[in-house]
Design a protein around this motif. Structure first.
Motif, PDB file in Angstrom:
ATOM      1  N   MET A  46      30.745  17.947  54.868  1.00  0.00           N
ATOM      2  CA  MET A  46      29.877  17.546  55.976  1.00  0.00           C
ATOM      3  C   MET A  46      30.675  17.423  57.262  1.00  0.00           C
ATOM      4  O   MET A  46      30.213  17.813  58.336  1.00  0.00           O
ATOM      5  CB  MET A  46      29.228  16.202  55.647  1.00  0.00           C
ATOM      6  N   ASP A  47      31.853  16.868  57.157  1.00  0.00           N
ATOM      7  CA  ASP A  47      32.679  16.683  58.348  1.00  0.00           C
ATOM      8  C   ASP A  47      33.035  18.022  58.967  1.00  0.00           C
ATOM      9  O   ASP A  47      33.026  18.180  60.191  1.00  0.00           O
ATOM     10  CB  ASP A  47      33.943  15.906  57.982  1.00  0.00           C
TER      11      ASP A  47
ATOM     12  N   PHE B 137      24.710  26.748  63.139  1.00  0.00           N
ATOM     13  CA  PHE B 137      24.761  25.918  61.939  1.00  0.00           C
ATOM     14  C   PHE B 137      24.138  26.653  60.759  1.00  0.00           C
ATOM     15  O   PHE B 137      24.714  26.685  59.660  1.00  0.00           O
ATOM     16  CB  PHE B 137      24.017  24.606  62.216  1.00  0.00           C
TER      17      PHE B 137
ATOM     18  N   LEU C 299      31.321  20.785  58.647  1.00  0.00           N
ATOM     19  CA  LEU C 299      30.098  21.334  59.217  1.00  0.00           C
ATOM     20  C   LEU C 299      29.851  20.738  60.600  1.00  0.00           C
ATOM     21  O   LEU C 299      29.553  21.463  61.561  1.00  0.00           O
ATOM     22  CB  LEU C 299      28.911  21.018  58.306  1.00  0.00           C
ATOM     23  N   ALA C 300      29.990  19.427  60.702  1.00  0.00           N
ATOM     24  CA  ALA C 300      29.762  18.764  61.980  1.00  0.00           C
ATOM     25  C   ALA C 300      30.796  19.220  63.008  1.00  0.00           C
ATOM     26  O   ALA C 300      30.463  19.470  64.168  1.00  0.00           O
ATOM     27  CB  ALA C 300      29.817  17.255  61.793  1.00  0.00           C
TER      28      ALA C 300
ATOM     29  N   CYS D 264      30.139  22.512  64.624  1.00  0.00           N
ATOM     30  CA  CYS D 264      29.067  22.531  65.606  1.00  0.00           C
ATOM     31  C   CYS D 264      29.231  21.384  66.587  1.00  0.00           C
ATOM     32  O   CYS D 264      28.258  20.851  67.101  1.00  0.00           O
ATOM     33  CB  CYS D 264      27.715  22.434  64.910  1.00  0.00           C
TER      34      CYS D 264
ATOM     35  N   PRO E 174      16.361  23.495  63.883  1.00  0.00           N
ATOM     36  CA  PRO E 174      17.699  23.301  64.467  1.00  0.00           C
ATOM     37  C   PRO E 174      18.304  21.934  64.212  1.00  0.00           C
ATOM     38  O   PRO E 174      19.511  21.779  64.334  1.00  0.00           O
ATOM     39  CB  PRO E 174      17.472  23.513  65.973  1.00  0.00           C
ATOM     40  N   THR E 175      17.482  20.967  63.887  1.00  0.00           N
ATOM     41  CA  THR E 175      18.027  19.624  63.663  1.00  0.00           C
ATOM     42  C   THR E 175      17.510  19.057  62.352  1.00  0.00           C
ATOM     43  O   THR E 175      16.715  18.119  62.347  1.00  0.00           O
ATOM     44  CB  THR E 175      17.638  18.685  64.824  1.00  0.00           C
TER      45      THR E 175
ATOM     46  N   ARG F 283      22.919  25.757  68.769  1.00  0.00           N
ATOM     47  CA  ARG F 283      23.725  25.069  67.769  1.00  0.00           C
ATOM     48  C   ARG F 283      23.077  25.185  66.395  1.00  0.00           C
ATOM     49  O   ARG F 283      23.755  25.401  65.388  1.00  0.00           O
ATOM     50  CB  ARG F 283      23.881  23.590  68.152  1.00  0.00           C
TER      51      ARG F 283
END
Lengths: 89, 89
Positions: free
Chosen positions: A71-72, A17, A74-75, A78, A53-54, A13
């Motif tokens: 942001m939404d 991302f 992007l989320a 993933c 990764p995070t 992920r």
DNA sequence: TCTTATACCGGTATTTGTATCACGGTTGCT
DNA sequence: AGCAACCGTGATACAAATACCGGTATAAGA
């Protein structure tokens, strides 16, 4: 083992991302974007290559602002498999 | 100094950010929301109380999803002073 | 009163994020 | 050729996020 060492899926992920961010960066240089977001170029590189990764929420917020990303979205791009995960169906 | 030890403003921002989440949680219990988001209750508590001022992007994404919040609004609510900082003006 | 559930708090362990340093590659200029 | 400047990369150092454990306090219910 107290902290879950990041599952393979989480790392994958992270790569996806990072790929999104790199794509959004387009022709702009890492240094340029990183400076605009207020993070170091090395940090941006690690995120883009998936070696971080995070990343932290606010780091991504700054990058999303610098890259004019949502942001939404992007989320959502993933999103976890949750349960259904019909994918491209 | 290799990593900036989090400025006082960043910690304050973490507290405000946590307060937002707590408000959005409403009557639901920490355990309930944490489970829905797939994080531990301790982590949620630390974020809400500001003891984890810079949580990871995906942790917040999961919580925002569980709480039905917009990531963009969350980020905007904790936006940095940048330069102008006209605020409500 | 006793039990249960919730939230808070401290400490601990491990992994990870972020920043600085130092290196190689490429381009352009003198 | 020599030089500086920029870009991307790897190694390293430190701070923080996450998770687990135990303990404490409060409130509701049997």
């Amino acid at each position: 083992m107290v902290r879950t060492p990041l599952t393979p899926w989480e790392r994958e992920r992270g790569e996806r991302f990072g790929a999104l961010l790199r794509e959004a960066r387009g022709e702009r240089s890492m240094v340029e974007v990183a400076a605009a977001a207020g993070v170091s170029a090395e940090t941006l590189r690690k995120i883009e290559t998936g070696r971080a990764p995070t990343p932290s929420f606010f780091t991504i917020a700054a990058l999303a602002f610098a890259l004019d990303l949502s942001m939404d979205e992007l989320a959502a791009a993933c999103a976890p498999p949750e349960d259904g995960e019909a994918l491209s169906a």
